[in-house]
Design an enzyme around this catalytic site. Structure first.
Site, PDB file in Angstrom:
ATOM      1  N   ASN A  37       0.816  -1.219   0.000  1.00 16.93           N
ATOM      2  CA  ASN A  37       0.000   0.000   0.000  1.00 16.93           C
ATOM      3  C   ASN A  37       0.849   1.268   0.000  1.00 16.93           C
ATOM      4  OD1 ASN A  37      -2.367   1.429   0.028  1.00 16.93           O
ATOM      5  ND2 ASN A  37      -2.898   0.979   2.160  1.00 16.93           N
ATOM      6  N   ARG A 147     -13.923  -5.871  15.495  1.00 20.25           N
ATOM      7  CA  ARG A 147     -12.910  -4.902  15.902  1.00 20.25           C
ATOM      8  C   ARG A 147     -13.586  -3.546  16.050  1.00 20.25           C
ATOM      9  NH1 ARG A 147      -8.010  -2.163  12.348  1.00 20.25           N
ATOM     10  NH2 ARG A 147      -9.675  -0.686  11.886  1.00 20.25           N
ATOM     11  N   TYR A 159      -7.225   7.054  13.502  1.00 19.96           N
ATOM     12  CA  TYR A 159      -7.016   5.836  12.718  1.00 19.96           C
ATOM     13  C   TYR A 159      -8.250   4.932  12.824  1.00 19.96           C
ATOM     14  CZ  TYR A 159      -6.198   1.133  11.602  1.00 19.96           C
ATOM     15  OH  TYR A 159      -6.386  -0.102  11.048  1.00 19.96           O
ATOM     16  N   ASP A 210      -7.400  -2.237  17.618  1.00 27.69           N
ATOM     17  CA  ASP A 210      -6.099  -1.972  16.989  1.00 27.69           C
ATOM     18  C   ASP A 210      -5.564  -0.642  17.496  1.00 27.69           C
ATOM     19  OD1 ASP A 210      -3.932  -1.687  15.318  1.00 27.69           O
ATOM     20  OD2 ASP A 210      -5.036  -2.076  13.453  1.00 27.69           O
ATOM     21  N   HIS A 212      -2.676   0.467  16.639  1.00 26.64           N
ATOM     22  CA  HIS A 212      -1.932   0.963  15.462  1.00 26.64           C
ATOM     23  C   HIS A 212      -0.590   1.598  15.825  1.00 26.64           C
ATOM     24  CE1 HIS A 212      -1.942   2.133  11.109  1.00 26.64           C
ATOM     25  NE2 HIS A 212      -2.647   1.017  11.065  1.00 26.64           N
ATOM     26  N   GLU A 236      -4.294  -5.234  19.325  1.00 24.31           N
ATOM     27  CA  GLU A 236      -3.366  -5.334  18.188  1.00 24.31           C
ATOM     28  C   GLU A 236      -2.398  -4.163  18.142  1.00 24.31           C
ATOM     29  OE1 GLU A 236      -5.548  -5.445  14.508  1.00 24.31           O
ATOM     30  OE2 GLU A 236      -3.852  -4.686  13.363  1.00 24.31           O
ATOM     31  N   GLU A 262       1.402  -7.052  11.157  1.00 26.85           N
ATOM     32  CA  GLU A 262       0.927  -6.705   9.815  1.00 26.85           C
ATOM     33  C   GLU A 262       1.973  -5.970   8.980  1.00 26.85           C
ATOM     34  OE1 GLU A 262      -2.579  -4.351  10.827  1.00 26.85           O
ATOM     35  OE2 GLU A 262      -1.578  -2.579  10.068  1.00 26.85           O
ATOM     36  N   ARG A 283       0.104 -11.620  12.788  1.00 21.59           N
ATOM     37  CA  ARG A 283      -0.700 -10.965  11.760  1.00 21.59           C
ATOM     38  C   ARG A 283      -0.005 -10.864  10.406  1.00 21.59           C
ATOM     39  NH1 ARG A 283      -4.994  -8.877  11.817  1.00 21.59           N
ATOM     40  NH2 ARG A 283      -4.524  -6.776  11.082  1.00 21.59           N
ATOM     41  N   HIS A 312      -3.609 -10.322   8.721  1.00 23.74           N
ATOM     42  CA  HIS A 312      -4.067  -9.031   8.201  1.00 23.74           C
ATOM     43  C   HIS A 312      -4.962  -9.264   6.982  1.00 23.74           C
ATOM     44  CE1 HIS A 312      -2.694  -4.803   6.662  1.00 23.74           C
ATOM     45  NE2 HIS A 312      -3.809  -4.715   7.364  1.00 23.74           N
ATOM     46  N   ASP A 316      -6.539  -3.107   1.402  1.00 21.59           N
ATOM     47  CA  ASP A 316      -5.378  -2.844   0.541  1.00 21.59           C
ATOM     48  C   ASP A 316      -4.627  -4.141   0.210  1.00 21.59           C
ATOM     49  OD1 ASP A 316      -4.929  -1.817   3.495  1.00 21.59           O
ATOM     50  OD2 ASP A 316      -3.002  -2.613   2.868  1.00 21.59           O
ATOM     51  N   GLU A 339      -8.849 -11.550   9.578  1.00 18.22           N
ATOM     52  CA  GLU A 339      -9.470 -10.234   9.401  1.00 18.22           C
ATOM     53  C   GLU A 339     -10.223 -10.202   8.074  1.00 18.22           C
ATOM     54  OE1 GLU A 339      -6.696  -6.951   9.102  1.00 18.22           O
ATOM     55  OE2 GLU A 339      -8.210  -5.507   9.772  1.00 18.22           O
ATOM     56  N   TRP A 402       2.141   6.580  12.592  1.00 18.99           N
ATOM     57  CA  TRP A 402       0.751   6.475  12.146  1.00 18.99           C
ATOM     58  C   TRP A 402       0.293   5.080  12.254  1.00 18.99           C
ATOM     59  CZ3 TRP A 402      -1.754   3.701   8.240  1.00 18.99           C
ATOM     60  CH2 TRP A 402      -3.145   3.974   8.139  1.00 18.99           C
TER      61      TRP A 402
HETATM   62  O1  EZ4 Z   1      -3.510   0.429   8.538  1.00 20.31           O
HETATM   63  O2  EZ4 Z   1      -3.812  -1.952   5.895  1.00 20.31           O
HETATM   64  O3  EZ4 Z   1      -5.472  -3.929  11.007  1.00 20.31           O
HETATM   65  N1  EZ4 Z   1      -5.483  -3.287  10.013  1.00 20.31           N
HETATM   66  C1  EZ4 Z   1      -4.762  -2.178   9.784  1.00 20.31           C
HETATM   67  C2  EZ4 Z   1      -4.889  -1.552   8.423  1.00 20.31           C
HETATM   68  C3  EZ4 Z   1      -3.605  -0.848   7.974  1.00 20.31           C
HETATM   69  C4  EZ4 Z   1      -3.584  -0.705   6.468  1.00 20.31           C
HETATM   70  C5  EZ4 Z   1      -2.255  -0.126   5.991  1.00 20.31           C
HETATM   71  O4  EZ4 Z   1      -2.100  -0.285   4.638  1.00 20.31           O
HETATM   72  O5  EZ4 Z   1      -4.048  -1.741  10.653  1.00 20.31           O
HETATM   73  O6  EZ4 Z   1      -5.983  -0.650   8.412  1.00 20.31           O
HETATM   74 CO    CO Z   2      -3.776  -3.225  12.176  1.00 18.42          CO
END
Ligand code: EZ4
Ligand code: CO
Length: 402
Positions: A37, A147, A159, A210, A212, A236, A262, A283, A312, A316, A339, A402
């Protein structure tokens, strides 16, 4: 059998996908997802310039040898671009072998360990009450695992939460979008969300979250501890994963199950996590983790340490990756969950699929190979458009994860 031609199909039916197509002298071809991605063309160039010339003339049945040819033989190891390229090649070779032998890929890697694949859906809202409603809507669709992500008071966007009720899609065309992040606001908000979800929906539904990659270990330990009574299926990416030993601190403070991987590419991103039993779910997906060949080894190692898979499956990752994941999920004993974010209808005009959602699970049919096909003519109508994932800054402007 010999490989005679290899093609790359880069298209953007609502979002970018890169697909590798390996064609043989017997007319059988295989597909592999090569989508990274926001960096699609880096993988395309790596494949085109360095891999495809070496594939021509090879016997596609020699999957293990070809994997090592590209992993060991390149001298330069690991990294998302190289590993996504290897993953795509690997997926396409398993697809060819299944088609040539007239059996689905799950029957090449051990056969069915289960009849259906438990999936988790996404629910998100701008605040707690909207998220509660969205979780309810997913329960109504039969999902058994959900989730939950919520907007955070005082932050404009978060996010996992889309704007204007559109399906969540973080990659945007144009230069990277910059969001503002504040971990203190996040840490105060999330336990309230999950306490409310348990009050409304009780104990039976599986809830996931998540983070993130945004907490430090001590922040993640606080969050995991405060969420303990909510009995999450997993938390996660509580902390970014480069420093594997960072998870010791979280683990020693909480029994909330942890998932990560991921953005990982090889087993070497996971060795401390696995051998010290610092996580519960892996993941790393087929498309970025070296294909079925490498993930079979990861799953075997993980099984020794009581760790399961939870791949994951965001939008994307193309339907080719999802199909490959489902064959794997069906076959491997230490599967945990998959997922599942449905693709836009336009994506299915390009990719023809062999799986369907029913009653909280994905079901895949017995089409030989991976069972997914691509319509190259439709793909041509949706050309690639550069898009980036967003980035974060703290309230004072500091660049953040991010
Ligand atoms: O941010 O796939 O768990 N899923 C995620 C996704 C990721 C995107 C990044 O390309 O964290 O939403
Ligand atoms: Co994630």
């Amino acid at each position: 059998m010999k490989i005679t031609e290899v093609k790359l199909i880069l298209c953007s039916p609502s979002r970018n996908f890169l697909t590798l197509k390996i064609i043989t002298d017997q007319g059988v071809y295989g597909l592999g997802d090569a989508t990274l991605n926001g960096r699609e063309k880096a993988v395309a160039t790596y494949l085109e310039e360095y891999c495809i010339p070496c594939l021509i003339g090879k016997d596609p049945f020699q999957i293990e040898d070809i994997w090592h040819y590209f992993y060991v033989g390149a001298y330069w190891r690991r990294g998302p671009v190289k590993m996504t390229a290897i993953s795509a090649i690997d997926m396409a070779l398993w697809d060819i072998k299944g088609k040539a032998l007239n059996i689905p890929v799950y029957n090449l890697i051990g056969g069915k360990s289960r009849q259906k694949i438990l999936v988790y859906a996404h629910a998100e809202g701008k605040d707690i009450e909207e998220t509660v409603d969205r979780v309810g809507a997913k329960i109504d669709q039969g999902f058994l695992a959900i989730r939950a992500q919520s907007g955070i008071p005082g932050l404009e966007d978060t996010y996992g939460v889309s704007r204007n009720n559109a399906p969540y899609e973080p990659a945007v065309r144009g230069n990277p979008k910059e969001s503002i992040w504040d971990t203190d606001k996040y840490l105060n908000h999330i336990p309230r969300l999950f306490k409310r979800l348990r009050e409304v929906y009780g104990d039976d539904i599986h809830l996931l979250h998540d983070a993130h990659h945004r907490c430090t270990p001590v922040e993640a330990a606080r969050l995991a501890r405060e969420l303990e009574s909510c009995h999450l299926f997993w938390l996660e990416d509580a902390v970014r994963g480069e420093l594997q030993e960072g998870y010791r601190l979280i683990r020693s403070h909480s029994t909330t199950p942890l998932a990560i991987g991921e953005v990982f590419n090889t087993i070497y991103d996971l060795t401390t996590f696995i051998t010290e039993q610092l996580i519960d779910y892996i993941r790393m997906p087929i498309v970025h983790g070296g294909g079925l060949t490498h993930l079979l080894k990861v799953a075997a190692m993980a099984s020794v340490y009581h760790i399961r898979t939870g791949f994951h499956g965001a939008t994307d990752l193309s339907p080719v990756n999802l199909a490959a994941s489902l064959h794997f999920d069906l076959a491997v004993n230490n599967f945990g969950i998959q997922e599942y974010m449905p693709h836009q209808p336009l994506v299915h005009e390009v990719f023809k699929i062999n799986y369907e959602y029913r009653d909280g699970h994905l079901h895949i049919d017995d089409t030989p190979g991976l069972g997914v096909d691509i319509d190259e003519e439709v793909a041509k109508k949706h050309p690639y458009q550069r898009a980036y994932l967003p980035m974060n800054r703290k309230m004072d402007g500091t660049v953040f994860h991010w």
